[in-house]
Scaffold this active site. Sequence first.
Site, PDB file in Angstrom:
ATOM      1  N   LYS A 181       0.952  -1.102  -0.056  1.00 22.42           N
ATOM      2  CA  LYS A 181       0.005  -0.072  -0.135  1.00 22.42           C
ATOM      3  C   LYS A 181       0.854   1.205  -0.044  1.00 22.42           C
ATOM      4  CE  LYS A 181      -4.534  -0.105   1.376  1.00 22.42           C
ATOM      5  NZ  LYS A 181      -5.964   0.523   2.296  1.00 22.42           N
ATOM      6  N   LYS A 239     -10.373  -7.905 -10.600  1.00 24.51           N
ATOM      7  CA  LYS A 239     -11.163  -8.362  -9.110  1.00 24.51           C
ATOM      8  C   LYS A 239     -11.946  -7.182  -8.830  1.00 24.51           C
ATOM      9  CE  LYS A 239      -9.676  -7.771  -4.335  1.00 24.51           C
ATOM     10  NZ  LYS A 239      -9.897  -8.783  -3.533  1.00 24.51           N
ATOM     11  N   LYS A 246     -14.306  -1.091  -5.779  1.00 25.03           N
ATOM     12  CA  LYS A 246     -14.943   0.292  -5.824  1.00 25.03           C
ATOM     13  C   LYS A 246     -13.921   1.148  -6.634  1.00 25.03           C
ATOM     14  CE  LYS A 246     -14.307   2.733  -2.417  1.00 25.03           C
ATOM     15  NZ  LYS A 246     -14.101   3.569  -1.155  1.00 25.03           N
TER      16      LYS A 246
END
Length: 333
Positions: free
Chosen positions: A114, A196, A199
């Site tokens: 991340k 995948k 959002k």
Amino acid sequence: MSKKRVLSGMQSSGKLHLGNLLGALENWVRMQEDFDCYYFVADWHALSSNYEDASELKDNLVDLGVNWLAAGLRPEKSVMFIQSLVPQHAVLYLLLGMITPLPWLERVPSYKEKLENVANRDLYTHGFLGYPVLQAADIILYKADFVPVGVDQLPHLELTRELVRHFHKIYKKTVFTEPEAKMAEVKKLPGLDGRKMSKSYGNAIFLSDSAEERDRKVAMIVTDPARVRKTDKGNPDVCHAFSFHKVFTPAGRAAEIASECRSATIGCVACKKELAKNVAAYMAPFDAERAKWVGKPGQVIEMLREGSAKARKVAAETLALAEAAIGIDIPPA
Ligand code: TRP
Ligand code: SF4
């Protein structure tokens, strides 16, 4: 024999989609029959990667509660609660923080990934590094036996187990339970474009989408790119609409569709119309249940508040044991 305990959480960082329903929620609902279940909204976790803008968290919290009820979670069967209404999570997080070696956190794969991949947000914070420590506190406060999670969460579970052993070794007392990950056998559903469902990819069908919106999105699912005209023979194995058929269409009919596609006797438009009908049928009970709750945010919050009061009792007991093990329990006057 008493039931084994299950605990899991969802961040209130976005609207839920069909992938969350099939991949996690339906599994949670099944588990509430056989286990003593605790499910919670991880609102502090959501804050850890979006601390500057918490404006959506409140709406997302209600959206989560509504979708949990619509999917079939019931407060009589499962304790549903909000992390930030159980301050013991924060206290145990702090105590665990005292004993957590920094390298254990720096090597967690989701941390490095991340930090490298999320460019538009500042993640170089204590809170974000400590994310898995908070998650460990969430789990062990309830002495959970099983934690239903996806593969991406396995390193967090492993760290939780390591922290439990570390705590017991340092303080020479056994307080917590080492939790096990429980991987669900779930139906695999891609997003509209085959990646995948997420959002952030803009390829999701949301649980809050209307029936019409959902139909429109089903019509947009990317099909076999080599099949340009209806007379071209198709290949269902490379068609993402067919991945949906495998989930929503009875197996016998799905097999027929596959051969009709290969022989070009069914067109993509008709094929996806049929799919949309099956998705709608699958979602009808969910939609009906959702409609009961969606206009009642007050009741949903009240349900979560009541669950949080139950959770606090359990959490307070475990925290007291942990404080006594460390030796920082304050003697009575
Ligand atoms: N990290 C989890 C996720 O992103 C959410 C979560 C927070 C969680 N605390 C938890 C999951 C405890 C299971 C148990 O999906
Ligand atoms: Fe996909 Fe159906 Fe078109 Fe075949 S007919 S390519 S399975 S949408």
